[in-house]
Design a protein around this motif. Structure first.
Motif, PDB file in Angstrom:
ATOM      1  N   PRO A   1      -0.533  16.612  -1.718  1.00  6.34           N
ATOM      2  CA  PRO A   1      -0.671  15.458  -2.605  1.00  6.34           C
ATOM      3  C   PRO A   1       0.176  14.276  -2.139  1.00  6.34           C
ATOM      4  O   PRO A   1       1.126  14.437  -1.370  1.00  6.34           O
ATOM      5  N   TYR A   2      -0.176  13.117  -2.630  1.00  6.09           N
ATOM      6  CA  TYR A   2       0.604  11.903  -2.421  1.00  6.09           C
ATOM      7  C   TYR A   2       2.029  12.138  -2.938  1.00  6.09           C
ATOM      8  O   TYR A   2       2.228  12.776  -3.962  1.00  6.09           O
ATOM      9  N   GLY A   3       3.018  11.623  -2.234  1.00  7.77           N
ATOM     10  CA  GLY A   3       4.402  11.657  -2.707  1.00  7.77           C
ATOM     11  C   GLY A   3       5.228  12.831  -2.226  1.00  7.77           C
ATOM     12  O   GLY A   3       6.431  12.870  -2.453  1.00  7.77           O
ATOM     13  N   TYR A   4       4.612  13.804  -1.556  1.00  7.83           N
ATOM     14  CA  TYR A   4       5.347  14.962  -1.046  1.00  7.83           C
ATOM     15  C   TYR A   4       5.701  14.748   0.415  1.00  7.83           C
ATOM     16  O   TYR A   4       4.908  14.214   1.184  1.00  7.83           O
TER      17      TYR A   4
ATOM     18  N   LEU B   1      -4.987   1.379   2.471  1.00  6.61           N
ATOM     19  CA  LEU B   1      -4.593   1.534   1.073  1.00  6.61           C
ATOM     20  C   LEU B   1      -4.412   3.008   0.717  1.00  6.61           C
ATOM     21  O   LEU B   1      -3.538   3.361  -0.065  1.00  6.61           O
ATOM     22  N   ARG B   2      -5.273   3.858   1.262  1.00  5.48           N
ATOM     23  CA  ARG B   2      -5.193   5.299   1.013  1.00  5.48           C
ATOM     24  C   ARG B   2      -5.602   6.021   2.284  1.00  5.48           C
ATOM     25  O   ARG B   2      -6.560   5.646   2.946  1.00  5.48           O
ATOM     26  N   LEU B   3      -4.870   7.092   2.606  1.00  6.45           N
ATOM     27  CA  LEU B   3      -5.090   7.841   3.835  1.00  6.45           C
ATOM     28  C   LEU B   3      -5.143   9.327   3.503  1.00  6.45           C
ATOM     29  O   LEU B   3      -4.193   9.873   2.953  1.00  6.45           O
ATOM     30  N   VAL B   4      -6.284   9.963   3.825  1.00  6.73           N
ATOM     31  CA  VAL B   4      -6.482  11.378   3.531  1.00  6.73           C
ATOM     32  C   VAL B   4      -6.972  12.085   4.794  1.00  6.73           C
ATOM     33  O   VAL B   4      -8.044  11.767   5.314  1.00  6.73           O
TER      34      VAL B   4
ATOM     35  N   ASP C   1       2.893  11.647   6.294  1.00  4.41           N
ATOM     36  CA  ASP C   1       4.001  10.959   5.641  1.00  4.41           C
ATOM     37  C   ASP C   1       3.870  11.042   4.119  1.00  4.41           C
ATOM     38  O   ASP C   1       2.840  11.462   3.590  1.00  4.41           O
ATOM     39  N   LYS C   2       4.902  10.659   3.433  1.00  9.72           N
ATOM     40  CA  LYS C   2       4.973  10.770   1.976  1.00  9.72           C
ATOM     41  C   LYS C   2       3.785  10.107   1.287  1.00  9.72           C
ATOM     42  O   LYS C   2       3.275  10.599   0.293  1.00  9.72           O
ATOM     43  N   ASP C   3       3.310   8.994   1.839  1.00 11.58           N
ATOM     44  CA  ASP C   3       2.229   8.230   1.218  1.00 11.58           C
ATOM     45  C   ASP C   3       0.839   8.727   1.594  1.00 11.58           C
ATOM     46  O   ASP C   3      -0.150   8.209   1.090  1.00 11.58           O
ATOM     47  N   SER C   4       0.747   9.711   2.474  1.00 14.12           N
ATOM     48  CA  SER C   4      -0.545  10.229   2.915  1.00 14.12           C
ATOM     49  C   SER C   4      -0.851  11.549   2.209  1.00 14.12           C
ATOM     50  O   SER C   4       0.039  12.252   1.762  1.00 14.12           O
ATOM     51  N   GLU C   5      -2.135  11.844   2.164  1.00 14.33           N
ATOM     52  CA  GLU C   5      -2.608  13.049   1.479  1.00 14.33           C
ATOM     53  C   GLU C   5      -3.503  13.843   2.421  1.00 14.33           C
ATOM     54  O   GLU C   5      -3.858  13.376   3.492  1.00 14.33           O
TER      55      GLU C   5
ATOM     56  N   PHE D   1     -12.509  12.262  -3.802  1.00 19.85           N
ATOM     57  CA  PHE D   1     -11.162  12.805  -3.870  1.00 19.85           C
ATOM     58  C   PHE D   1     -10.629  12.657  -5.291  1.00 19.85           C
ATOM     59  O   PHE D   1     -11.005  11.721  -5.998  1.00 19.85           O
ATOM     60  N   PRO D   2      -9.710  13.544  -5.689  1.00 17.18           N
ATOM     61  CA  PRO D   2      -9.065  13.350  -6.992  1.00 17.18           C
ATOM     62  C   PRO D   2      -8.296  12.038  -7.001  1.00 17.18           C
ATOM     63  O   PRO D   2      -7.872  11.549  -5.942  1.00 17.18           O
ATOM     64  N   GLU D   3      -8.138  11.477  -8.185  1.00 16.32           N
ATOM     65  CA  GLU D   3      -7.370  10.242  -8.279  1.00 16.32           C
ATOM     66  C   GLU D   3      -5.952  10.500  -7.800  1.00 16.32           C
ATOM     67  O   GLU D   3      -5.382  11.559  -8.032  1.00 16.32           O
ATOM     68  N   ARG D   4      -5.397   9.525  -7.125  1.00 18.88           N
ATOM     69  CA  ARG D   4      -4.055   9.662  -6.577  1.00 18.88           C
ATOM     70  C   ARG D   4      -3.012   9.512  -7.668  1.00 18.88           C
ATOM     71  O   ARG D   4      -3.220   8.784  -8.644  1.00 18.88           O
ATOM     72  N   ALA D   5      -1.878  10.173  -7.514  1.00 18.34           N
ATOM     73  CA  ALA D   5      -0.795  10.118  -8.497  1.00 18.34           C
ATOM     74  C   ALA D   5      -0.337   8.683  -8.745  1.00 18.34           C
ATOM     75  O   ALA D   5      -0.094   8.288  -9.874  1.00 18.34           O
ATOM     76  N   LYS D   6      -0.212   7.913  -7.683  1.00 18.20           N
ATOM     77  CA  LYS D   6       0.153   6.499  -7.820  1.00 18.20           C
ATOM     78  C   LYS D   6      -1.123   5.688  -7.639  1.00 18.20           C
ATOM     79  O   LYS D   6      -1.757   5.736  -6.598  1.00 18.20           O
ATOM     80  N   LYS D   7      -1.492   4.964  -8.663  1.00 24.80           N
ATOM     81  CA  LYS D   7      -2.747   4.220  -8.672  1.00 24.80           C
ATOM     82  C   LYS D   7      -2.814   3.202  -7.533  1.00 24.80           C
ATOM     83  O   LYS D   7      -1.849   2.529  -7.222  1.00 24.80           O
TER      84      LYS D   7
END
Length: 189
Positions: free
Chosen positions: A11-14, A163-166, A48-52, A121-127
């Motif tokens: 998940p995002y943030g880990y 903006l979002r990286l998965v 990285d922390k911001d990637s999923e 994808f599921p909605e990200r923890a940080k919008k």
């Protein structure tokens, strides 16, 4: 020794690690909070922390080395700011110059194309900002290298910041069948 291998939907943030001694990371989230992994488990590469997305883990250092080598493709679905152009996609495919460790680096040839649909994808923890702030585009980018924050640097250089990286695939192993934060034990030949 019987080695074990896992795939995880990070998940995002880990952070892609299990613990830290760094004071500035004390309040961060680590992989060990998601699952009780066997002793000696290591992340194969990093997000990285911001990637999923897909993160592989193993207890076998040789497997980790083989997968992080340039022989293995890594595919990312990337949401970029704006309506990306054919010219920008072409630039990504042919390699761009990014900064890496205070030097310039030319990325290798890669596969890049615009996705014909928004990934589910599921909605990200940080919008992430919404359409009211301008259009976005989802692209697929497949590379076989992994410089620090490389995909983000590549899209920024061609004028379409990430903006979002998965990450959706590493070699033949995909994210399919995993919910956000879920772990599945797998076999790696």
């Amino acid at each position: 020794m019987n080695h074990r291998h896992f795939k995880l939907f990070k998940p995002y943030g880990y952070l892609s690690q299990f613990q830290t001694n760094a004071k500035h990371e004390i309040n961060k989230k680590f992989l060990g909070e998601l699952h009780d992994f066997p002793e000696g488990t290591m992340a194969i590469g990093r997000l990285d922390k911001d990637s999923e997305g897909l993160l592989l883990l193993t207890t076998n250092g040789k497997v980790s080395y083989d997968i992080t080598s340039s022989k293995t493709d890594k595919e990312y679905y990337v949401q970029v700011d704006g309506e990306i152009t054919a010219e920008a996609i072409n630039m990504l495919q042919n390699g761009v110059t990014i900064s890496h460790k205070s030097e310039t680096y030319r990325t290798k040839l890669c596969k890049a194309f615009i996705l014909d649909h928004k990934p589910n994808f599921p909605e990200r923890a940080k919008k992430i900002r919404d359409e009211r702030h301008g259009k976005t585009t989802w692209i697929s980018l497949t590379i076989n290298e992994g410089k620090f924050r490389q995909v983000r640097k590549m899209t920024a250089v061609v004028g379409f910041p990430t903006l979002r990286l998965v990450r959706v695939r590493v070699g033949t192993i995909t994210l399919k069948g995993l919910e956000m934060g879920a772990v599945k034990e797998i076999t790696i030949p």
